[in-house]
Structures are given as C-alpha cells and as structure tokens.
Design an enzyme around this catalytic site. Sequence first.
Site, mmCIF file in Angstrom:
data_model
loop_
_atom_site.group_PDB
_atom_site.id
_atom_site.type_symbol
_atom_site.label_atom_id
_atom_site.label_comp_id
_atom_site.label_asym_id
_atom_site.label_seq_id
_atom_site.Cartn_x
_atom_site.Cartn_y
_atom_site.Cartn_z
ATOM 1 N N ASP A 187 1.151 7.542 -15.159
ATOM 2 C CA ASP A 187 1.365 8.744 -14.348
ATOM 3 C C ASP A 187 0.715 8.558 -12.977
ATOM 4 O OD1 ASP A 187 1.561 11.255 -13.244
ATOM 5 O OD2 ASP A 187 0.336 12.260 -14.758
ATOM 6 N N HIS A 200 4.768 -14.157 -13.726
ATOM 7 C CA HIS A 200 4.203 -14.257 -15.085
ATOM 8 C C HIS A 200 2.991 -15.182 -15.135
ATOM 9 C CE1 HIS A 200 4.073 -13.697 -19.296
ATOM 10 N NE2 HIS A 200 5.360 -13.610 -19.540
#
Length: 445
Positions: free
Chosen positions: A378, A163
């Site tokens: 995708d 993070h």
Amino acid sequence: MEAFQTATNRAPIVERSVPVAIPPELETPGGSLFLSNLDQLFVALVPVVYFFDRSAASTVDVIKRALSKVLVPYFPVAGRLAKNSQGKFTVDCAKKLGVPFVEAWANFDVKHLGDMQLIDPDVSRKLIYTDPIETKLEDAPLLTAQVTKFRCGGFTIGILCNHRIFDGVSAMNFMNSWAEIARGKPVSIIPSHERTLLKSRVPPQITAAYEVFVPVSDVSNLTGLYKEEQNVQRSFHFNGEKLAILKKMATADGRVTSSISSFIALAALPWRARSMASKMKQHQPSKLFFAVDRRAMLKVPKHFGNATAGACLSRLRGELINQPISSTAERIKKATERVDEEYVRSWIDSFEMYGMDAFSLSLLVLTSWQRLDYGSTDFGWGNPRQFGCGPLLENTCVVLPKGSGRKGLVLMLSLPFSAMNTFEKLLQFSTCEPETPSLRSRARM
C-alpha cells in the site's frame, strides 16, 4: 512524449514522460558488492505491474520521493553491474546512476485492462519502462519504475528488476519498504548486504549430485520448434476443487495428505504436459528446476539478493510420461526435502565448478510466488487490487495464488503455438497419466 494505441474501439492511449534518474536521497556506500553464485545464476529481467484503483494529485510525487528515500537502505539498486578479475558479476556501488523513473498517463480506466495476472506483451511494454541500453548489462539500470495514471483515478506501478540482485523475497521486501516510506512509515525490514555466508568454499566441497549441472543434448530439436513458431503465453486457473483432485492423484493411495502441498501436486502437471506438448523424443532428458527459499536455514533472514537454491529432477521423457503422476509428485517432494543447509552450500560450490545452462529448453524452471505478500503493498491509496507479471522466458512457468483467501492457483507459461494448443488439451484431460493410443492421437503425438 511517446504515445501508443491498443486494439479497442476507443483507441486507448498512454503517453510517457522523459525518464528521470532517481538517486538515493543521502550519501550511500561505494565500492563493489559481491554477488554470490546464487546471484550469478539468474540473468533474467523480471517485469511486474501493481494495479491500484484510486490515486490523488500527489501520487506520482509521493512515490518518486519515496523511491529516493528507499534507495538509501537499498543502495545497490542505484548502482550498475560490473565484472571482477575472475569475470564474475558484481555491483559497482560507486556508479550511482540511479533508477530511471517515468510518469505516464492513460485515457482509459484500469478496469478495461481486465484480468492482468499474465500481462500481454504489448500492454507490458506500455506499463513498464525498458531502458534502451538494457541489453548492455554493465550499463543498464538494475531497476526501472513507471507510474501510469488512468482516467478513472486508478494507477499502476510497473517495474523491471534485474534478477541478479532481486529474488522474489528481496523484490517484495523492497516494494513493501518503498510503500512504507510513501505512507510516512519507517522501513520495517532493514536489508542486510553481508554476503560472506554465501561465498563458495575453498576448496569447493561437493557432497551431492545435482542433475541441473549435467549438460543435456537437444536430441528433440526443441530449439528449432521455438524458432519456427510464434511463442504464446497463457494462464490456467486451478480452484480449490481442482487442486483437491490433483492432490488425490499425487498420492499413491489416492488420499489427500497434509504432506503433499498444492505446489507439489501441481508441479508434476506442467512438467509432464510440456514434455509431451513439445514433442520431446522418448530418450530426451527432461528436467524440472524450482527454487527453494532458505534464508532462515542459512541464517540470512534479511538478505537482499538471491537466497534460493535450486532443486532439480531429471527424467527421460519416456520415463516421465509412462509413470503415474503420484510417482513424479513423490520425487518432487523428496527433492524439496533434500534442500538443507549442506545441500545449498554444496550447490554453491557446484556452480563454482561447473556453471549451469539456465536457458536450456529441455529444462522447465518452475517459479512459485505463492508466499509473496504482494497484496499488502500500500503506497497510501489502498492495497493493489491485482498484481501481474510481464512476458515470461521460454522455459519458465510461474505459479501465483488466485481467488478468495489465495486458495486457488494460476499457472502461467509460454510455449510455441502448436505446443500450447496441445498443452491446453492435456490439462483439459485433467492429468497427463501414462499415454494411451487415444490420448496420443488426440494430443497429436
């Protein structure tokens, strides 16, 4: 190979390859990358998994090659953390040790995993590779990747990201850029690594009071509760009808208005219920912390790193519980509206002066992933049918979109076993309105 078995009749097995370090395809800048105070705050490793229904024989090779290519514009990801002379973390971009990449094979179908928005820790450990040295921050990779192919032809991509260099938007941009390259497309968002705009001012200019920087004593022995009991994770679904009810409750006059978002209406609920379920004492300060993305406001729209400032509210447990939920929602709304450019810059300066205990158990960190477009990532074999997150930190609650049109929400959090049972009952009552003797009794308070 590493094999494991899960508790099903068919004894599903996943086997892993030896991890291979993937470096950037081309030469990338060296030197040290400054991490702002917005980066310094977040010390968590974030595990997520993308689930896809189909693949091809070339899938793993395509994804692996695309990772090497995307690490050119996202070159800090291939580096490692370091500390400067002030003891603050930076990214050593000269230490190009790359991203550990693992290929894995499963002898069962993706659909057998079921609803995986909140991934069981045992399953998460099999679909996401954790480097053995991840506890040594300055040696650990900033990202690991694992592609697991399933018997049905589906596959998953599991990542573990640090993070300190990824917030939600940065991670999403990275994943979508990786996917674009895998499809043979150019990267549509070139990340910016210019960070001077997020440096603290000299001298610091603190123009607002921030509850999040005020130390809080654990007068309720929350630490003992979390140590004595096993922590469990659960998810709670809110469809459009339930959210509409919450919105009515979140307004003083009981009428839904466009000024109350689903997030604000929902945010008051876990804060209040968690304070009750964990048996906080009446005089225990309870805090709610949530991040607000301000890339556009700070004029850093393509910033790679953390560009979210924290809005925080603090109330004594007794005050929080004995006020109507509409009052709490209104405070959350006002806290969100306060996060303008000066608030963020003053917040950065405050962290420089005071630091922050982001792991205090009296603090609920509420993270919304509602606006993250993970459904369009995708890699060449269709959009993911699902996206899930792995084990949550003890004081973290994640909100994800759910259902048709992403109009519903799912709330996910971790609590000690007894507290989780109480928390679930409180949500079944639909609200955590001011306590009554009957509610206190049923909630085992």
